[in-house]
Scaffold this motif. Structure first.
Motif, PDB file in Angstrom:
ATOM      1  N   SER A 104       0.800  -1.231   0.000  1.00  0.00           N
ATOM      2  CA  SER A 104       0.000   0.000   0.000  1.00  0.00           C
ATOM      3  C   SER A 104       0.837   1.288   0.000  1.00  0.00           C
ATOM      4  O   SER A 104       0.435   2.281   0.584  1.00  0.00           O
ATOM      5  CB  SER A 104      -0.970   0.000   1.190  1.00  0.00           C
ATOM      6  N   TYR A 105       1.986   1.234  -0.674  1.00  0.00           N
ATOM      7  CA  TYR A 105       2.745   2.434  -1.063  1.00  0.00           C
ATOM      8  C   TYR A 105       3.581   3.073   0.044  1.00  0.00           C
ATOM      9  O   TYR A 105       3.176   3.153   1.194  1.00  0.00           O
ATOM     10  CB  TYR A 105       1.822   3.480  -1.698  1.00  0.00           C
ATOM     11  N   TYR A 106       4.759   3.532  -0.405  1.00  0.00           N
ATOM     12  CA  TYR A 106       5.666   4.309   0.438  1.00  0.00           C
ATOM     13  C   TYR A 106       5.335   5.794   0.321  1.00  0.00           C
ATOM     14  O   TYR A 106       4.818   6.242  -0.706  1.00  0.00           O
ATOM     15  CB  TYR A 106       7.115   4.114  -0.007  1.00  0.00           C
ATOM     16  N   GLY A 111       8.227  12.429   3.592  1.00  0.00           N
ATOM     17  CA  GLY A 111       6.793  12.630   3.774  1.00  0.00           C
ATOM     18  C   GLY A 111       6.173  11.633   4.731  1.00  0.00           C
ATOM     19  O   GLY A 111       6.839  10.748   5.271  1.00  0.00           O
ATOM     20  N   ASP A 112       4.899  11.796   4.927  1.00  0.00           N
ATOM     21  CA  ASP A 112       4.118  10.927   5.812  1.00  0.00           C
ATOM     22  C   ASP A 112       3.041  10.265   4.961  1.00  0.00           C
ATOM     23  O   ASP A 112       2.166  10.949   4.410  1.00  0.00           O
ATOM     24  CB  ASP A 112       3.494  11.762   6.929  1.00  0.00           C
ATOM     25  N   ILE A 113       3.096   8.949   4.827  1.00  0.00           N
ATOM     26  CA  ILE A 113       2.154   8.251   3.960  1.00  0.00           C
ATOM     27  C   ILE A 113       0.715   8.415   4.430  1.00  0.00           C
ATOM     28  O   ILE A 113      -0.230   8.334   3.634  1.00  0.00           O
ATOM     29  CB  ILE A 113       2.523   6.755   3.835  1.00  0.00           C
ATOM     30  N   LEU A 114       0.500   8.692   5.726  1.00  0.00           N
ATOM     31  CA  LEU A 114      -0.867   8.875   6.217  1.00  0.00           C
ATOM     32  C   LEU A 114      -1.541  10.076   5.566  1.00  0.00           C
ATOM     33  O   LEU A 114      -2.767  10.140   5.480  1.00  0.00           O
ATOM     34  CB  LEU A 114      -0.861   9.024   7.740  1.00  0.00           C
ATOM     35  N   GLN A 115      -0.739  11.040   5.093  1.00  0.00           N
ATOM     36  CA  GLN A 115      -1.295  12.202   4.399  1.00  0.00           C
ATOM     37  C   GLN A 115      -1.860  11.834   3.029  1.00  0.00           C
ATOM     38  O   GLN A 115      -2.569  12.625   2.421  1.00  0.00           O
ATOM     39  CB  GLN A 115      -0.220  13.271   4.244  1.00  0.00           C
ATOM     40  N   PHE A 116      -1.521  10.635   2.557  1.00  0.00           N
ATOM     41  CA  PHE A 116      -1.921  10.217   1.213  1.00  0.00           C
ATOM     42  C   PHE A 116      -2.989   9.117   1.264  1.00  0.00           C
ATOM     43  O   PHE A 116      -3.162   8.371   0.306  1.00  0.00           O
ATOM     44  CB  PHE A 116      -0.700   9.728   0.432  1.00  0.00           C
ATOM     45  N   ARG A 117      -3.692   9.037   2.379  1.00  0.00           N
ATOM     46  CA  ARG A 117      -4.682   7.985   2.556  1.00  0.00           C
ATOM     47  C   ARG A 117      -5.677   7.908   1.405  1.00  0.00           C
ATOM     48  O   ARG A 117      -5.987   6.824   0.891  1.00  0.00           O
ATOM     49  CB  ARG A 117      -5.431   8.189   3.875  1.00  0.00           C
ATOM     50  N   GLU A 118      -6.215   9.039   0.982  1.00  0.00           N
ATOM     51  CA  GLU A 118      -7.230   9.021  -0.072  1.00  0.00           C
ATOM     52  C   GLU A 118      -6.677   8.479  -1.373  1.00  0.00           C
ATOM     53  O   GLU A 118      -7.350   7.732  -2.098  1.00  0.00           O
ATOM     54  CB  GLU A 118      -7.814  10.422  -0.282  1.00  0.00           C
ATOM     55  N   GLN A 119      -5.427   8.844  -1.696  1.00  0.00           N
ATOM     56  CA  GLN A 119      -4.813   8.330  -2.925  1.00  0.00           C
ATOM     57  C   GLN A 119      -4.590   6.822  -2.834  1.00  0.00           C
ATOM     58  O   GLN A 119      -4.778   6.096  -3.821  1.00  0.00           O
ATOM     59  CB  GLN A 119      -3.487   9.038  -3.208  1.00  0.00           C
ATOM     60  N   LEU A 157      -7.655   0.049   5.809  1.00  0.00           N
ATOM     61  CA  LEU A 157      -7.711  -0.355   4.397  1.00  0.00           C
ATOM     62  C   LEU A 157      -8.836  -1.352   4.165  1.00  0.00           C
ATOM     63  O   LEU A 157      -9.639  -1.201   3.233  1.00  0.00           O
ATOM     64  CB  LEU A 157      -6.383  -0.988   3.975  1.00  0.00           C
ATOM     65  N   MET A 158      -8.881  -2.385   4.997  1.00  0.00           N
ATOM     66  CA  MET A 158      -9.882  -3.425   4.803  1.00  0.00           C
ATOM     67  C   MET A 158     -11.306  -2.873   4.922  1.00  0.00           C
ATOM     68  O   MET A 158     -12.183  -3.157   4.107  1.00  0.00           O
ATOM     69  CB  MET A 158      -9.679  -4.554   5.819  1.00  0.00           C
TER      70      MET A 158
END
Length: 276
Positions: A104-106, A111-119, A157-158
């Motif tokens: 589920s992406y780096y 950066g912080d991957i939590l900021q990209f949750r929607e993507q 995610l689930m």
């Protein structure tokens, strides 16, 4: 009764050697990640046919495509990566394989991957839409530094994707390496887990060790999984000699050590294994 699977490229890059050692170890399924120095998504038509025929002749079934899909930065170009996903689907279809392992992406650098949750969610939905009419399930592996590195993020995610064709590949060692106690994550992810990777690790330094010899809490989790009706694969991914971002290696001797450790643990827990 459970069946054993293997990331057989941990044995050797040679397909015949992979098949030979797997049969010696009582393994019936292959999690196909690489062979002959090539990632499974880079196999040409001849190598796909060779892999399929080699394993079939040895009585082995390809149970999962161990793809690297989602193991890129979320800011990397999506169209190119989606094309790679389509290749993974083509391979799974050609090999009559029901599972594709994904991530589920780096985050981008710094950066912080939590900021990209929607993507992240948008990309998961796009993949699921693509396979909607196919007998394929995507199994998301928890991995250090990606969106789904801990139980809460995997559960998000689930629940947010909420699709029967997306489930969990539970990896004990990866949780340890992300400083998450696997036994704390198991109750969250148990309802979604349809695939289990067998890899143990030490809490202090993240070093990977044979099943049951580290801090991955395999014993109580496997016991509960079997008692609760889990009948999927136990997929050996030992990483005992080396590990990298996209692969791992053990060699035949250490792979056999890993297989024997898992079989001994299952024997202790009275979990029957097919072909063992």
């Amino acid at each position: 009764m459970l069946s054993l699977a293997a990331f057989a490229d941990e044995i050797s890059p040679d397909l015949s050697e992979q098949a030979r050692v797997c049969r010696q170890c009582g393994i019936s399924h292959i999690e196909l990640r690489s062979a002959e120095g090539k990632n499974v998504l880079d196999f040409d038509a001849d190598l796909r046919r060779k892999a399929l025929s080699t394993f079939k002749e040895a009585g082995l079934t390809i149970g999962c495509i161990g793809s690297p899909i989602g193991k890129v930065k979320i800011t990397d170009p999506w169209p190119e990566h989606f094309d790679r996903f389509k290749t993974a689907v083509d391979v799974a279809t050609e090999m009559d394989c029901p599972l594709i392992r994904i991530f589920s992406y780096y985050p981008p650098d710094g950066g912080d991957i939590l900021q990209f949750r929607e993507q992240v969610l948008e990309r998961m939905h796009a993949k699921l839409q693509y396979i909607a009419s196919m007998p394929i399930t995507l199994v998301h592996e928890n991995e250090h530094a990606i969106y789904g590195q801990n139980g809460g993020e995997c559960l998000d995610l689930m629940k947010s994707v909420n699709h029967p064709q997306m489930r969990m590949a539970f990896d004990f060692a990866n949780f340890v390496q992300a400083k998450q106690h696997p036994l704390d994550q198991w109750p969250l992810l148990k309802p979604y887990t349809t695939h289990i990777h067998i890899k143990d690790a030490m809490w202090a330094d993240g070093r990977v060790v044979p099943a049951g010899q580290g801090d991955g809490q395999l014993e109580p989790i496997l016991a509960d999984a079997y008692k609760s009706g889990y009948r999927g694969l136990l997929s050996l991914e030992p990483h005992l000699a080396a590990h990298g971002q996209f692969s791992g290696f053990s060699g035949p001797k250490l792979f056999k050590t890993a297989a024997e450790a898992l079989k001994a643990l299952c024997g202790k827990l009275e979990i029957p294994l097919a072909g063992v």
